[in-house]
Design an enzyme around this catalytic site. Sequence first.
Site, PDB file in Angstrom:
ATOM      1  N   HIS A  95       0.876  -1.300  -0.004  1.00  0.00           N
ATOM      2  CA  HIS A  95      -0.083  -0.045   0.005  1.00  0.00           C
ATOM      3  C   HIS A  95       0.835   1.012  -0.179  1.00  0.00           C
ATOM      4  O   HIS A  95       0.372   2.310  -0.332  1.00  0.00           O
ATOM      5  CB  HIS A  95      -1.150  -0.076   0.971  1.00  0.00           C
ATOM      6  CG  HIS A  95      -0.634   0.375   2.331  1.00  0.00           C
ATOM      7  ND1 HIS A  95      -0.129  -0.478   3.548  1.00  0.00           N
ATOM      8  CD2 HIS A  95      -0.309   1.606   3.061  1.00  0.00           C
ATOM      9  CE1 HIS A  95       0.103  -0.052   4.578  1.00  0.00           C
ATOM     10  NE2 HIS A  95       0.155   1.387   4.444  1.00  0.00           N
TER      11      HIS A  95
ATOM     12  N   ASP B 224       1.227  -7.716   2.577  1.00  0.00           N
ATOM     13  CA  ASP B 224       1.122  -6.260   2.243  1.00  0.00           C
ATOM     14  C   ASP B 224       2.897  -5.638   1.959  1.00  0.00           C
ATOM     15  O   ASP B 224       3.251  -4.935   2.806  1.00  0.00           O
ATOM     16  CB  ASP B 224       0.477  -5.550   3.326  1.00  0.00           C
ATOM     17  CG  ASP B 224       0.083  -3.955   2.935  1.00  0.00           C
ATOM     18  OD1 ASP B 224       0.926  -3.491   1.778  1.00  0.00           O
ATOM     19  OD2 ASP B 224      -0.438  -3.470   3.634  1.00  0.00           O
TER      20      ASP B 224
ATOM     21  N   SER C  83       3.899   2.264   8.331  1.00  0.00           N
ATOM     22  CA  SER C  83       3.802   1.445   7.500  1.00  0.00           C
ATOM     23  C   SER C  83       4.923   1.281   6.812  1.00  0.00           C
ATOM     24  O   SER C  83       5.632   2.100   6.316  1.00  0.00           O
ATOM     25  CB  SER C  83       2.609   1.970   6.487  1.00  0.00           C
ATOM     26  OG  SER C  83       1.306   1.223   6.847  1.00  0.00           O
TER      27      SER C  83
HETATM   28  N1  ARG Z   1      -4.705   0.548   7.236  1.00  0.00           N
HETATM   29  C1  ARG Z   1      -3.571   0.483   6.782  1.00  0.00           C
HETATM   30  C2  ARG Z   1      -2.768   1.910   6.913  1.00  0.00           C
HETATM   31  O1  ARG Z   1      -3.193   2.611   7.449  1.00  0.00           O
HETATM   32  C3  ARG Z   1      -3.583  -0.047   5.547  1.00  0.00           C
HETATM   33  C4  ARG Z   1      -4.042   0.764   4.600  1.00  0.00           C
HETATM   34  C5  ARG Z   1      -3.905   0.324   2.892  1.00  0.00           C
HETATM   35  N2  ARG Z   1      -5.193  -0.795   2.706  1.00  0.00           N
HETATM   36  C6  ARG Z   1      -6.447  -0.291   2.514  1.00  0.00           C
HETATM   37  N3  ARG Z   1      -7.129  -1.413   2.169  1.00  0.00           N
HETATM   38  N4  ARG Z   1      -6.622   0.723   2.078  1.00  0.00           N
HETATM   39  O2  ARG Z   1      -1.988   2.415   6.101  1.00  0.00           O
HETATM   40  N1  GLU Z   2      -1.178   1.353   7.302  1.00  0.00           N
HETATM   41  C1  GLU Z   2      -0.552   2.507   8.283  1.00  0.00           C
HETATM   42  C2  GLU Z   2       0.369   3.362   7.394  1.00  0.00           C
HETATM   43  O1  GLU Z   2       0.283   3.586   6.296  1.00  0.00           O
HETATM   44  C3  GLU Z   2       0.224   1.909   9.475  1.00  0.00           C
HETATM   45  C4  GLU Z   2      -0.913   1.402  10.313  1.00  0.00           C
HETATM   46  C5  GLU Z   2      -1.215   2.142  11.554  1.00  0.00           C
HETATM   47  O2  GLU Z   2      -1.790   3.337  11.375  1.00  0.00           O
HETATM   48  O3  GLU Z   2      -0.755   1.848  12.562  1.00  0.00           O
HETATM   49  O4  GLU Z   2       1.337   3.840   8.012  1.00  0.00           O
END
Ligand code: ARG
Ligand code: GLU
Length: 695
Positions: free
Chosen positions: A83, A219, A627
Amino acid sequence: MKFVKILFLFLSLSLTAQQGGMWIPSLLEGMNEQEMQSLGSKLTAQDIYDVNNSSLKDAIAHFGGGCTSEVISPKGLLLTNHHCGFGQIQSHSSLENDYLKDGFWAMSFEEELPNPGLYAEFIVRIEDVTDKVLDGVIDAMTETEKQSKIDGNSNAIQKATQKEEWQDTRIKAFYKGNQYFLFVTERYEDVRLVGAPPSSIGKFGSDTDNWVWPRHTGDFSIFRIYADKDNRPAKYSEDNVPFTPKHFLPVSLDGIEEGDFTMVFGFPGSTDEYLPAVAVEQITQKVNPSNIAIREAALKVMDEYMKSDDKIRIQYASKQARIANYWKKWIGENQGIEKSNAIANKRTLEKEFQQKLKEKELESSYGSLLTDFDKLYAEFEPVNVKRSNFLEVFLRNNELMGAMFRLYQMEQAAGRGEETFKRAQESVQGRMKSAFKDYNVNVDKGIFKAIMPMYTDKVDASIYDKTNFSSEEKTAQILEGNSKEVIKKINKDAAYKYAKPFIEEFYTKLEPEFQRINTEINAVQKKYMKALMEVVPDQRYFPDANSTLRVTYGKVKGYKPKDGMYYKPVTYLDGVMEKYVPGDYEFDVPQKLQDLYKAKDYGQYADANGKLPICFLGTNHTTGGNSGSPAIDANGNLIGLNFDRVWEGTMSDYNYDPEICRNIMVDLRYVLFIIDKYAGANRLIEEMHLVHPKK
Ligand code: ARG
Ligand code: GLU
């Protein structure tokens, strides 16, 4: 008596050992080093951060400013999340070469794809510059005077800092402006795409599984840093060569088990752990709900178009993921704050704080802080909510309005001379041109109709039929010319005429009001931070995340999301197959992965139980920006790749609770398995240094 004392010591140690925190890598000696070792780490503070010798920090790079990445080979191979590389993977994709859908693997250096604008930035060293930054800043000054003194001092410090000519410096405030650190950085701007799994692996579970455990997402994506012949940062050039890092992380093949030490090293973006109750209340009860509603409405429109049209699916994939991500996070955050009684608990602590002030006779210095907060936040609420909604509607969810916003800024730039205008004009031209590649006017109009009524009752969707800005050629024509001509043309456009009063209101009312009150709040918050550390000194205080390099550590550990439920900390490929829904856009599984599963062809990547591990949980305190951060074992080897938190714990940005806050990592063995067995990109595995620390 002795027994009681030992027991007490033991208790307090095990309590603090789970309290989270994001620590400054140059200051780990002492408390953090001891605590890490008590959790099983074999690393010294110097192994992690050292100015004179290479250390773990030399393998960690800020990825494009928003994510983290780490070097995993002597040839500059860089690992981050799928991502995090999503935008790049998408921009190289088309209907014919759909790397989002099918994945991408460069089978030679020549096939690695350049990404203009992307960079990887290392930290060369960190210095405490608090005294110099705050020199001459006195209480009698207004906040503006203080800030301009701080800015002046910071500039002088940066000018005087010894560094190589290709390096940069930056000064950042910590502990709400009670401390300042200088960072010397090195930014590499030729970062090429090397590999990405298909989205059915890299984004498996998509939005349904996002922020959720149990998780089965691979991921990850792989890049490579290129440097000039002297191994220095350089803009993209065919002559650049693979970068030789000061340090790269060896990769462990031995995996993890519950209770193992883990450390996450990266660039957490922002947290607010020391807010008063009244602020958390405003965020979770006013700001979040209205923003959630706006995004929900926009997503509904987008999702429908994406499901029915493959071209739109690709065009909007990245935008949709971005909007859905925080939409879901805010929902989890609100639930967590509610369930953990965070606001009431903060109020109790505030009463105790007030009581201690009395005991320590500090009321005259700090006694009014909490009532100051109450007053300021009451005044702040309408402005804060409306400004936040404006940003959602005009900048984050509707593209036409976003474009009008940039045109407005360009018009303002004209007031500062033709030169300034020219620069603004070029930037707008560039952005608008690239935006059209992924623009669909029906989607955008649908979103406009859905969300604009949530901001104003003056909604006029007919502007979409009248505006010239939904056509790439007409847009280019309008933007051509000197400031006078261009401004005249844009002011005739229906969309611009519609948007302008709202944007004007934003710039002349909302934003100045917001900044005025926010400055006052920040001043109180700075004092409150200082007061907390002075009045309740037995607590541990880590500085809030601010996009600087931090270390957080903990253990591999499951959690109880609800009464009667326990989540184990590890998932396996079996779970991917359990979730498999043929043809589903979220839960499809590539045939090749199914075949490997059936044949149990896991090579050297299986766990001791013969299963292929996918993801695992830890008690590391992370946030957005972490991330792509490496999860590192007790010996400094790479074991995982951080990419998410559990939904029940997303409140950790305001209220870290060791019982329920967990970070989610991909097991590195799954990453290796995909590269090797799934993609056949063995040349990448051969570059890495695979180790068996447990054997
Ligand atoms: N929650 C994770 C973060 O904050 C992954 C986000 C990417 N994935 C998604 N399905 N949008 O970045
Ligand atoms: N998916 C998040 C990012 O892009 C990390 C997850 C979080 O917020 O801890 O940094």
